[in-house]
Design an enzyme around this catalytic site. Structure first.
Site, mmCIF file in Angstrom:
data_model
loop_
_atom_site.group_PDB
_atom_site.id
_atom_site.type_symbol
_atom_site.label_atom_id
_atom_site.label_comp_id
_atom_site.label_asym_id
_atom_site.label_seq_id
_atom_site.Cartn_x
_atom_site.Cartn_y
_atom_site.Cartn_z
ATOM 1 N N GLU A 114 -29.675 52.463 -21.074
ATOM 2 C CA GLU A 114 -29.914 52.669 -19.750
ATOM 3 C C GLU A 114 -30.042 51.120 -19.468
ATOM 4 O OE1 GLU A 114 -29.477 54.666 -17.687
ATOM 5 O OE2 GLU A 114 -29.542 56.581 -18.949
ATOM 6 N N CYS A 170 -34.625 49.331 -11.627
ATOM 7 C CA CYS A 170 -32.994 49.328 -12.028
ATOM 8 C C CYS A 170 -32.277 49.757 -10.826
ATOM 9 C CB CYS A 170 -32.764 49.983 -13.136
ATOM 10 S SG CYS A 170 -33.209 51.634 -12.991
#
Ligand code: NAP
Length: 508
Positions: free
Chosen positions: A270, A304
């Protein structure tokens, strides 16, 4: 305000640190024990740069020995437990966290610089995620494939099982040290993998607290470890062939380095992001402005899924930009211990340096600051909204790289293809937001945007991972989502049964 200090008034956590000269020295967890060493990292608070703790670091040889032990014993211990017992342990971690949440919330404020509301939100999300673990369990299933779909396989059949890989190295970023640790532990442990948790060096304390709670809840000590080595000293661990999975959340640069070093393993990556928001001409502008402003400033842009690029259809551009400026002007930046503050510090000085360079780069390339953009001190900044001509956007560092803090570029488009091109030409492909109502335009964007998740009429938010998300392109490999990650932490095994000539099937 007073100097920052961790509040450690809950005796539950007493065995994971000693106090030396008034400062807690935390331990790591290896071979079933909490251990202290003389090799230590200093932990400072991003609020005032005050030293709030030290953290002991293990020797590499000690880590390698522990991996051997985990490989020969620990991974079997967790795998041989009934799934129901593992589920009860995960649910118990939620109960323990609920009971001891005050110290954990405090650690997220003091060590990670979160506001009280964000810190509390992370704790509540973690509890909810742990309690949703029965939804993961339902995905630990197999298949039965009948042989009569192939002439070669007649009178046979196969069972496809899913098995744990063995040991998963779980590497945690600084921005969600509690939630990410809990989420990854949950879906990794449930199907029976052992874990080695590597917390972030800047704010490891919430992850340490979680591991303590996981041990108290009953996870077998042989099957878990917490190593406090800095990322740059992890090369030999990452490449260790006894580790079956590497599960990293972090920057794209770290992901590339880890994949180069690791060799052949199962990867969940990720990685970097920073998302576009596309605002169509028929959007609810006030709502879009509110959500975009929050997505720029939430945890100081250190998410993010933070919005970094705003693409607005030209007819609503002026109104949208004015409303975003208005929303940003309401955001109170300051010491996150003050409950009225909305945006605290960045995690360290180098993050603020990177942000400042990004702002200067945009100005040097002819863009204009619409709001904020001033550095307050080493770690505090004002969120920056920067207006830029569309044909300049691709030249900006803020477009080419992920600046992990509150900075967003706003530009206008007249044709939807221009917005699609600007979104897709970034190296990242994590999420996108679309604000608007025109179903044809939305449908086209949904089909063409190269991202892992699209949020329609809202900001991107991964929340408790109820819906799966994950990156494309340089944003990563794999998906995190309740139920959806099980597939990535289990290996398929086909067991083919041969009944040829035994008269089981009448049609032969
Ligand atoms: P980072 O600097 O890449 O660090 C992430 C973790 O990797 C830390 O634990 C770090 O340890 C470790 N690490 C660094 N180099 C390593 C190496 N060579 N081998 C093994 N481990 C290594 O990222 P961060 O600044 O903590 O987090 C922010 C980044 O994470 C952003 O890019 C953000 O977009 C991304 N992120 C992505 C998602 C997503 O869902 N895609 C979610 C959250 C965050 P040290 O701390 O000891 O260096």
């Amino acid at each position: 305000m007073e100097k920052t200090k961790l509040s450690l008034d809950d005796p539950f956590f007493n065995d994971i640190y000693d106090v030396e000269e008034g400062i807690p020295v935390f331990k790591y967890f290896l071979n079933g024990e909490w251990k202290k060493s003389n090799d230590r990292s200093k932990i400072v608070s991003p609020i005032d740069n005050n030293v709030i703790a030290y953290i002991s670091r293990p020797e590499l040889s000690e880590v390698e020995k522990a991996i051997e032990n985990m490989y020969s014993k620990g991974k079997w211990k967790i795998r041989d437990m009934p799934g129901d017992v593992r589920l009860k342990i995960i649910e118990k971690i939620a109960d323990i966290l609920e009971k001891h949440q005050d110290v954990v919330i405090d650690s997220l404020v003091i060590n990670a610089g979160k506001t009280y509301n964000s810190a509390k939100g992370e704790v509540l999300a973690t509890i909810e995620r742990l309690r949703k673990s029965p939804l993961d369990l339902r995905k630990i299933v197999g298949d039965l494939i009948p042989g009569d779909w192939s002439s070669e396989a007649l009178e046979t059949e196969a069972l496809i099982r899913r098995e744990p890989y063995g040991i998963s190295l779980i590497i945690i970023p600084f921005n969600y040290p509690l939630f990410d640790s809990a989420n990854k532990i949950t879906y990794t442990i449930l199907p029976g993998n052992a874990i080695i948790l590597k917390p972030p060096s800047s704010d490891p304390i919430p992850s340490l607290f979680l591991l303590k709670m996981a041990i108290e809840a009953g996870l077998p000590k042989e099957s878990i470890a917490l190593i406090t080595l800095p990322g740059k000293h992890m090369s030999k661990v990452v490449s260790n062939s006894k580790i079956g999975i590497i599960n990293l959340t972090g920057s794209t640069e770290t992901g590339i380095e880890v994949m180069k070093e690791a060799g052949i393993k199962q990867f969940i990556m990720e990685l970097g992001g920073g998302d576009p928001a596309i605002v169509l001409g028929d959007a609810d502008i006030s709502w879009a402005a509110k959500r975009i402003s929050l997505a720029i400033t939430s945890y100081s842009g250190q998410r993010c899924d933070s919005i970094k690029l705003i693409l607005a259809e030209d007819k609503i551009y002026e109104q949208l930009k004015n409303e975003i400026v208005n929303e940003l002007s309401k955001v109170k930046v300051g010491d996150p211990r003050d409950k009225g503050v909305d945006m605290g510090p960045l995690i360290d000085k180098s993050s603020a340096d990177q942000w400042e360079e990004g702002v200067k780069d945009a100005i040097a390339k002819g863009c204009k600051i619409l709001f904020g953009g001033k550095r307050i001190n080493d770690t505090f900044i004002e969120p920056a909204l920067i207006e830029c001509d569309r044909d300049k956007v691709k030249e900006l560092v803020a477009y080419k790289e992920e600046i992990f803090s509150s900075i967003a570029i706003i530009t206008k488009f007249s044709d939807l293809n221009q917005a699609i091109e600007l979104s897709n030409d970034r190296r990242y492909g994590l999420d996108a937001s679309i604000f608007g109502n025109d179903v044809n335009k939305i449908r086209k964007l949904v089909r063409l945007l190269e991202v892992g998740a699209i949020y329609i009429n809202d900001m991107p938010k991964h929340g408790i991972n109820y819906y799966p998300f994950g990156g494309r392109k340089d944003s990563g490999i794999g998906r995190e989502g309740i139920g959806y990650s099980i597939e990535q932490v289990t290996a398929m095994k086909s067991i083919v049964y041969n009944y040829k000539g035994k008269g089981v099937w009448d049609y032969i």
